[in-house]
Design a protein around this motif. Structure first.
Motif, PDB file in Angstrom:
ATOM      1  N   TYR A 335       0.848  -1.198   0.000  1.00  0.00           N
ATOM      2  CA  TYR A 335       0.000   0.000   0.000  1.00  0.00           C
ATOM      3  C   TYR A 335       0.881   1.244   0.000  1.00  0.00           C
ATOM      4  O   TYR A 335       0.590   2.206  -0.723  1.00  0.00           O
ATOM      5  N   ARG A 336       1.954   1.220   0.814  1.00  0.00           N
ATOM      6  CA  ARG A 336       2.874   2.355   0.872  1.00  0.00           C
ATOM      7  C   ARG A 336       4.282   1.856   0.545  1.00  0.00           C
ATOM      8  O   ARG A 336       4.731   0.843   1.077  1.00  0.00           O
ATOM      9  N   TYR A 337       4.959   2.605  -0.327  1.00  0.00           N
ATOM     10  CA  TYR A 337       6.327   2.246  -0.715  1.00  0.00           C
ATOM     11  C   TYR A 337       7.248   3.380  -0.305  1.00  0.00           C
ATOM     12  O   TYR A 337       7.021   4.544  -0.651  1.00  0.00           O
ATOM     13  N   LEU A 338       8.305   3.020   0.438  1.00  0.00           N
ATOM     14  CA  LEU A 338       9.291   4.004   0.902  1.00  0.00           C
ATOM     15  C   LEU A 338      10.638   3.650   0.296  1.00  0.00           C
ATOM     16  O   LEU A 338      11.419   2.875   0.886  1.00  0.00           O
ATOM     17  N   ASN A 344       8.135   8.972  -0.727  1.00  0.00           N
ATOM     18  CA  ASN A 344       7.001   8.369  -0.015  1.00  0.00           C
ATOM     19  C   ASN A 344       5.849   8.212  -0.996  1.00  0.00           C
ATOM     20  O   ASN A 344       5.242   9.199  -1.432  1.00  0.00           O
ATOM     21  N   ASN A 346       2.198   6.123  -2.057  1.00  0.00           N
ATOM     22  CA  ASN A 346       1.106   5.264  -1.590  1.00  0.00           C
ATOM     23  C   ASN A 346       0.033   5.129  -2.656  1.00  0.00           C
ATOM     24  O   ASN A 346      -0.067   5.961  -3.582  1.00  0.00           O
ATOM     25  N   ASP A 347      -0.786   4.101  -2.520  1.00  0.00           N
ATOM     26  CA  ASP A 347      -1.903   3.888  -3.440  1.00  0.00           C
ATOM     27  C   ASP A 347      -3.136   4.645  -2.956  1.00  0.00           C
ATOM     28  O   ASP A 347      -3.182   5.142  -1.827  1.00  0.00           O
ATOM     29  N   PHE A 350      -6.204   1.382   0.673  1.00  0.00           N
ATOM     30  CA  PHE A 350      -5.353   0.455   1.429  1.00  0.00           C
ATOM     31  C   PHE A 350      -5.514  -0.971   0.902  1.00  0.00           C
ATOM     32  O   PHE A 350      -6.613  -1.410   0.545  1.00  0.00           O
ATOM     33  N   THR A 368       2.287   2.352  -6.288  1.00  0.00           N
ATOM     34  CA  THR A 368       3.462   1.674  -5.755  1.00  0.00           C
ATOM     35  C   THR A 368       3.972   0.610  -6.722  1.00  0.00           C
ATOM     36  O   THR A 368       5.187   0.462  -6.925  1.00  0.00           O
ATOM     37  N   GLN A 416      11.213  12.764  -4.669  1.00  0.00           N
ATOM     38  CA  GLN A 416       9.804  12.437  -4.852  1.00  0.00           C
ATOM     39  C   GLN A 416       9.419  12.460  -6.328  1.00  0.00           C
ATOM     40  O   GLN A 416       8.701  11.583  -6.818  1.00  0.00           O
TER      41      GLN A 416
END
Length: 591
Positions: A335-338, A344, A346-347, A350, A368, A416
């Motif tokens: 759901y979140r890719y760092l 940062n 995110n989709d 969730f 992501t 970013q």
């Protein structure tokens, strides 16, 4: 001796005749310059010469089928001689008797015909004489139609003269008005193709001189001398189909009203050629009355308003990944890719970690997942693909005030932006550029120059066709085919499958929902929602791209899907495109 006398006699006779002729000329000269000088001067005062502009007609603007979208019609400017008007009452024969008509009555008659009061006509006369007591010319009304012209002529007022003046008219009203533009009352091109293609359309005015009687201000027949020939302008032929353009504008306008949107653009492009068959903007302008439309709505946002495209841009990234041979293996999309660089991502919703193929990433529109695929290419590689697809550059159309969009050099990307440019943020494009991206993929990876004007037909019948540029290969034919199959999965399995279905045809398409910058470093509350795609996907012929700004009653791609469906269905139906055969093969979304 006899011969000598004969010669002397002839010489004397010749001298006597010559003296007689000279005396006649001298007598005539004295008569003209002295005896009758005052009388002849008074007669000469009754004849004057004046120059007169002869207008060269502006050329027509026609659609791909020759339908006239803009043409020149004859109008008349009504002028008068203030000094002659004040010289004395008009004499008119009534019931066999000559009566005097006072100026006030004549002014009222003229005013009634041209839409003024008698006092207003008198005011024009008095104002002109106040500036010049000998004023011989003042306009009463400009660009009147043939009915008014004939009514003025019927009044038979000797000191009123109509002047021919070609004017512009737009028989189809607002159809393609956003592209055509408009001219001013003086005939000068002010906007759109009228202005950018003025070199083709503009006529060249000529000049003539004529004699007129000072007593009645009437041109003397057969006294006109042409000083410079007038030349008509050429006809401009567009790629636009006016019937399709009307349909697309209507559909877009209905959806803007239904969803409470600010504006919309819809583009229809021919896959094989890059020719634009329709470019609709809502709101749009009626060139017959441009003042009735807000200035911001008089142009074509499809060319002039760039925006962050959002998820429709994921198609470009996917095509680049496939072309580079980096689409295998699949990814595990969180759901979140760092990423390690500190970005940062995110989709939109969730979800647990998913093992996704590139096709699945497009169907689910995962930011992501696309980031994980996209980072397999270097920044410079992805930037090169974007440039090759035409991002960050004006199209070949060269539309007036066309926006090239914003594509910063990859060396200037922050951590970013390195990732957001993979899914349509951190850069801007125009609707025309996005349509061109999909045209490239539909055309087997070959990008064709975007075309709006086919050519110019000069008044002498000589065609001036636009130089046809060759297409440019951007991705391989296989990469284009693979990307097209993935887009077919989006069309068939995506959440809008029941809202954009075009029965009988295979379709490749992608949606987008993008935030819109507010100009102050942030984003507006509304979204720009879009759909872009092509059909038939098994043998692509047409691209349709839809963008709707802030549809407050349906703020998602669901607002643009019905427009895509209606327009694509109409295009395929009217062009009698053969329906697709077998359905598209299924591609796995997960691995």
């Amino acid at each position: 001796m006899t011969t000598s006398r004969s010669r002397s006699r002839r010489t004397l006779v010749f001298a006597a005749v010559l003296l007689g002729l000279i005396s006649v000329f001298v007598t005539r000269l004295v008569d003209i310059q002295v005896v009758r000088a005052a009388s002849l001067s008074e007669q000469a005062e009754d004849l004057r010469s004046a120059p007169r502009t002869v207008y060269g007609a502006r050329g027509d603007i026609v659609d791909a089928n020759g339908v006239v979208l803009a043409d020149s019609v004859m109008r008349w400017d009504i002028a008068l001689s203030p000094s002659k008007a004040k010289a004395g009452p008009l004499e008119r024969e009534v019931d066999g008797e000559v009566v005097e008509v006072p100026l006030e009555q004549t002014a009222a008659e003229l005013g009634e015909v041209v839409g003024l009061t008698g006092d207003q006509v008198l005011g024009i006369i008095e104002s002109a004489l106040a500036e010049d007591p000998d004023s011989d010319f003042a306009y009463v009304s400009k660009l009147v139609d043939v009915g008014t012209y004939e009514a003025v002529e019927a009044l038979d007022i000797p000191w009123v003269v109509p002047w021919r003046h070609p004017s512009r008219t737009y028989p189809n009203g607002s159809v393609a008005g956003n592209l055509i533009g408009f001219t001013g009352d003086d005939g000068d091109a002010l906007a759109g193709l009228e202005l950018s293609e003025d070199a083709c359309l503009a006529g060249q005015d000529g000049l003539e001189q004529y004699l007129y009687g000072a007593g009645d201000y009437t041109p003397i027949p057969d006294s006109t001398v042409v000083l410079e020939e007038a030349k008509d302008g050429g006809d401009l032929q567009l790629t636009i189909d006016s019937d399709l353009q009307w349909f697309v504008q209507r559909v877009a306008a209905e959806q803007v009203a239904a969803t409470g949107a600010q504006w919309a653009t819809v583009t229809v492009m021919e896959v094989e050629t890059g020719r634009l068959l329709a470019v609709a903007d809502v709101p749009t302008v009626d060139p017959n009355d441009p003042a009735a439309t807000e200035s911001i709505d008089r142009g074509s946002r499809a060319f002039t308003a760039s925006f962050e495209p959002g998820s429709t841009f994921k198609t470009l990234t996917a095509a680049a990944v496939v072309d580079a041979g980096e689409d295998e293996p699949g990814v595990v999309a969180p759901y979140r890719y760092l990423p390690a660089n500190g970005a940062n991502i995110n989709d939109s919703h969730f979800h647990e970690d998913e093992r996704m193929t590139l096709s699945g990433v497009l169907v689910d529109s995962s930011n992501t997942g696309m980031s994980l695929f996209g980072e397999r290419l270097s920044d410079s590689e992805r930037f090169s693909y974007m440039e090759a697809f035409g991002i960050g550059q004006r199209t070949e159309v060269g539309f007036l005030a066309e926006d090239p969009g914003i594509l910063h050099d990859w060396r200037d990307w922050d951590n970013q932006t390195k990732y957001t440019t993979m899914f349509g943020q951190g850069l801007t494009t125009t609707a025309i550029q996005i349509a061109s991206v999909y045209q490239t993929i539909a055309n087997g990876g070959v990008r064709m120059p975007v075309t709006l004007v086919d050519g110019c037909l000069r008044a002498d019948g000589e065609p001036v066709e636009r130089e046809v540029e060759e297409g440019t290969r951007v991705i391989s034919e296989q990469a284009a085919a693979d990307t097209s199959l993935m887009l077919e999965q989006v069309y068939r399995d995506g959440w809008l499958a029941d809202r954009w279905n075009v029965p009988g045809y295979r379709v490749a398409a992608k949606t987008g929902t993008a935030q819109v910058p507010d100009g102050n470093g942030g984003y507006q509350s509304g979204y720009l929602v879009s759909v872009s795609g092509f059909a038939p996907a098994d043998d692509p012929e047409y691209v349709v791209s839809v963008s709707i700004m802030d549809p407050v009653k349906m703020n998602s791609s669901a607002a643009s899907a019905p427009v895509f469906q209606e327009v694509m269905s109409q295009v395929l139906k009217t062009s009698r495109t053969i329906p697709s055969g077998a359905e598209a093969p299924e591609l796995p979304a997960h691995w």
